[in-house]
Design a protein around this motif. Sequence first.
Motif, PDB file in Angstrom:
ATOM      1  N   PHE A  20       0.819  -1.214   0.000  1.00  0.00           N
ATOM      2  CA  PHE A  20       0.000   0.000   0.000  1.00  0.00           C
ATOM      3  C   PHE A  20       0.848   1.256   0.000  1.00  0.00           C
ATOM      4  O   PHE A  20       0.491   2.247  -0.632  1.00  0.00           O
ATOM      5  CB  PHE A  20      -0.959   0.001   1.190  1.00  0.00           C
ATOM      6  N   LEU A  24       0.464   4.194  -2.696  1.00  0.00           N
ATOM      7  CA  LEU A  24       0.169   5.583  -2.304  1.00  0.00           C
ATOM      8  C   LEU A  24       1.302   6.507  -2.707  1.00  0.00           C
ATOM      9  O   LEU A  24       1.067   7.653  -3.110  1.00  0.00           O
ATOM     10  CB  LEU A  24      -0.083   5.667  -0.799  1.00  0.00           C
ATOM     11  N   TRP A  26       3.237   6.144  -5.278  1.00  0.00           N
ATOM     12  CA  TRP A  26       3.094   6.364  -6.723  1.00  0.00           C
ATOM     13  C   TRP A  26       1.973   7.371  -6.991  1.00  0.00           C
ATOM     14  O   TRP A  26       2.129   8.305  -7.773  1.00  0.00           O
ATOM     15  CB  TRP A  26       2.799   5.040  -7.418  1.00  0.00           C
ATOM     16  N   ALA A  27       0.821   7.200  -6.273  1.00  0.00           N
ATOM     17  CA  ALA A  27      -0.332   8.089  -6.497  1.00  0.00           C
ATOM     18  C   ALA A  27       0.006   9.520  -6.114  1.00  0.00           C
ATOM     19  O   ALA A  27      -0.430  10.470  -6.770  1.00  0.00           O
ATOM     20  CB  ALA A  27      -1.537   7.598  -5.694  1.00  0.00           C
ATOM     21  N   ASN A  28       0.805   9.656  -5.062  1.00  0.00           N
ATOM     22  CA  ASN A  28       1.168  10.998  -4.608  1.00  0.00           C
ATOM     23  C   ASN A  28       1.915  11.759  -5.694  1.00  0.00           C
ATOM     24  O   ASN A  28       1.723  12.961  -5.879  1.00  0.00           O
ATOM     25  CB  ASN A  28       2.024  10.890  -3.335  1.00  0.00           C
ATOM     26  N   ALA A  30       1.805  10.833  -9.073  1.00  0.00           N
ATOM     27  CA  ALA A  30       1.002  10.853 -10.293  1.00  0.00           C
ATOM     28  C   ALA A  30      -0.119  11.876 -10.220  1.00  0.00           C
ATOM     29  O   ALA A  30      -0.456  12.510 -11.216  1.00  0.00           O
ATOM     30  CB  ALA A  30       0.422   9.464 -10.554  1.00  0.00           C
ATOM     31  N   PHE A  31      -0.701  12.054  -9.025  1.00  0.00           N
ATOM     32  CA  PHE A  31      -1.853  12.953  -8.895  1.00  0.00           C
ATOM     33  C   PHE A  31      -1.474  14.274  -8.247  1.00  0.00           C
ATOM     34  O   PHE A  31      -2.299  14.924  -7.629  1.00  0.00           O
ATOM     35  CB  PHE A  31      -2.967  12.285  -8.072  1.00  0.00           C
ATOM     36  N   ARG A  32      -0.198  14.648  -8.359  1.00  0.00           N
ATOM     37  CA  ARG A  32       0.216  15.899  -7.725  1.00  0.00           C
ATOM     38  C   ARG A  32      -0.544  17.076  -8.325  1.00  0.00           C
ATOM     39  O   ARG A  32      -0.700  17.188  -9.537  1.00  0.00           O
ATOM     40  CB  ARG A  32       1.713  16.106  -7.910  1.00  0.00           C
TER      41      ARG A  32
ATOM     42  N   SER B 106      -6.149   3.235   3.405  1.00  0.00           N
ATOM     43  CA  SER B 106      -5.304   3.432   2.229  1.00  0.00           C
ATOM     44  C   SER B 106      -6.131   3.803   1.008  1.00  0.00           C
ATOM     45  O   SER B 106      -5.774   4.697   0.247  1.00  0.00           O
ATOM     46  CB  SER B 106      -4.510   2.166   1.932  1.00  0.00           C
ATOM     47  N   PHE B 110      -6.063   7.176  -1.336  1.00  0.00           N
ATOM     48  CA  PHE B 110      -5.930   7.112  -2.788  1.00  0.00           C
ATOM     49  C   PHE B 110      -7.043   7.904  -3.464  1.00  0.00           C
ATOM     50  O   PHE B 110      -6.797   8.732  -4.344  1.00  0.00           O
ATOM     51  CB  PHE B 110      -5.973   5.639  -3.211  1.00  0.00           C
ATOM     52  N   MET B 113      -6.550  11.681  -3.164  1.00  0.00           N
ATOM     53  CA  MET B 113      -5.587  12.228  -4.129  1.00  0.00           C
ATOM     54  C   MET B 113      -6.221  12.309  -5.511  1.00  0.00           C
ATOM     55  O   MET B 113      -6.063  13.301  -6.234  1.00  0.00           O
ATOM     56  CB  MET B 113      -4.352  11.335  -4.190  1.00  0.00           C
ATOM     57  N   LYS B 117      -7.098  15.777  -7.674  1.00  0.00           N
ATOM     58  CA  LYS B 117      -6.493  16.060  -8.971  1.00  0.00           C
ATOM     59  C   LYS B 117      -7.555  16.311 -10.036  1.00  0.00           C
ATOM     60  O   LYS B 117      -7.448  17.258 -10.815  1.00  0.00           O
ATOM     61  CB  LYS B 117      -5.621  14.856  -9.365  1.00  0.00           C
TER      62      LYS B 117
END
Lengths: 271, 233
Positions: A20, A24, A26-28, A30-32, B106, B110, B113, B117
Motif C-alpha cells: 500500500f 500511495l 506512486w499516487a502521490n 502521479a496525482f500531484r 489506504s 488514494f 488524491m 487532482k
Amino acid sequence: MNLVTIFISAGTMLGLAVIFSYILGWANNAFRVEIDPRAEAAMEVLPGANCGGCSYVGCGDYAVAVAAGEAPVNLCVVGGPTCAAELAAIMGVELGETFPNYAIVHCGAHSEDRLHRSEYLGEQSCFTANLVKSIQGCVYGCLGFGDCVEACNYDAIQVIDGLATVDYEKCIGCGACAKACPRNIISINPFEKNSILVVKCANHDAGKAVKGVCKTGCIGCKACAKVSSTFTITDNLSVIDYDKYIQADTEEIDKAVKKCPVKCLGFAGKP
Amino acid sequence: MSYLTDIFLIALGAALINNFVLYYFVGICPFVGVSRRVEMAFGMGCAVTFVMTIAAFLCWILTTFVLMPGAPLSKWVAGFFVSADVAAGIDLTILSYIVYIFVIASSVQFVEMYVRKFFPVLYSSFGVFLPLITTNCAILFACLMIMSNIVGVDNPADAWDLGRALTLAIFGGVGFIIAIVIMAGIREDLELCDIPKPFQGVAITLIVGGILAMAFMGFTGVDSGLRNAMIPM
C-alpha cells in the motif's frame, strides 16, 4: 495460537504495508496538484491569525484570492503595512498608501459622568443589559459590562471606570469589538495620523435630554460647526468629516475643541 | 436458488430492505454531516460507494486468499515451516479488523488524491468529510459482512464469491446514496420551515432521520417474501 501463526500474521501486515505504501507513493506523484506558487508564497507571508478581518474565511482563502488577483493586497489588518508590502512584492503590484484601522469608542462618559437610574443586577453582559430599558439614563452610550473586552482576541480593549477604552498599541482593527457591542458605539476607522479627533458621544437626543443624563454628551449646540467646516450637526450630534479633517488647520481644530461646552470632542490613537 | 436470484436478493436487500444507514444505523456521521445540499450529498454518496467497492474488492481477496482458515496463500507460506495439515489450520481471522481498517484508510487516501487532482470542485466542497470516510463505519461494516459470509459459513460451497461481495458493496453504497439524498432533499426544504428554536439544526435532522428509518421499516420482510416466491417450497 502458535508461533507460525504469529510470524505469518506479522508477515501479512508487513507485506500489506509495503504494497500500500508503494501504491500511495506512486499516487502521490502521479496525482500531484499544481498550486499557484504565488499563493504558497502569500500564505507564508500572511500571519495565519484567521481573524476574518479581510472578509475571507481564513488566511488560506485570502492568499488564494490575492494570487488570483481577485483581492487587493492591503486587506490584512493583522499583518499591517509590512504584510501588505510583502504581498505587493510577491504579486508585483504597486502598493497604494494605506492607513492602519483602529477601533474608536463613540462614548466619553465615565461612570461618574452618567445618570444611573436603577441598579442592574442581571447577567453581567452588555447584550442582556441592553434589553432592559433605563438602567442608565443614556440609551446610546457605553454600558460598561465589557462584551467588547471578551470579543477582543488581542487584549486591546479594557473597561476603565465604566467606559470601554482602546489600547491603540495593541488594537489591530479586526472589528470583533464593533460586532460585539449591542449599542454599536464602536467603529473601525482608518487612522491617517497617529491620533485623530473623535466625537465621543453617540446620543441623538435633543440637547436638554442629553444634559439630563450625561455630563459629557454632545448637545448639538453647533459651537464646533461654527468654528470649522469639518464638523456638521446631524440628528443633534456632531459628525466629523475626516476628509476635511486631514486637510484642516490644526489651530482651527484646537479652537473648536476648546469651544465645545461639554468637552465631548477628544483625540484617540497612539500619542 | 440460482446465482442471479441470489445476486438480485443481495442487491435489493443492501439497497432498500437492510439499508446500511436506515436499518443498521452505520455511517450516521456523513448522513447527518454532509446532507445539507443535495448535490453535496450525492457526491458524498458516490465517494462512499466508490470507496466501499474498492474496499470490498480488496477485503474479499484478502479474506479468501490470506485471512480465512486454510486460505491458499497463508497455507503455502506456512507449508515451508510446518507440516501440511498444521499449515491448513492456520487461521488469521484475528487480523481481520486491523487489515480492513488498513485497506479502507489506504483506499480513502488514494481516492482523496484522485478527487483532488481531477474534481477540485468536489474536493473543496467535501472539505473535512472526505478523510472522514476513513472512519465511516458503513464501509467497515460492509467488509465485516462480507467476511462473515466467507468465514462463518458451514458449507464452503455457500461462501460468497467476488460477484456477491461486490454486489453487496455497490448496492450498499446505492442504499447510502438513496438515504443521504432523501435526507438532503428534506433538509433543503426544512430551511424554509418555521421550526421551533429547540428543534433547529441537528435535533430536527435526527428526528427526520428517525422518521425516515421508520418509513424504511415498511420494506421489512420483502426479502423473505421474494425468496419464498422464487423458490417454490
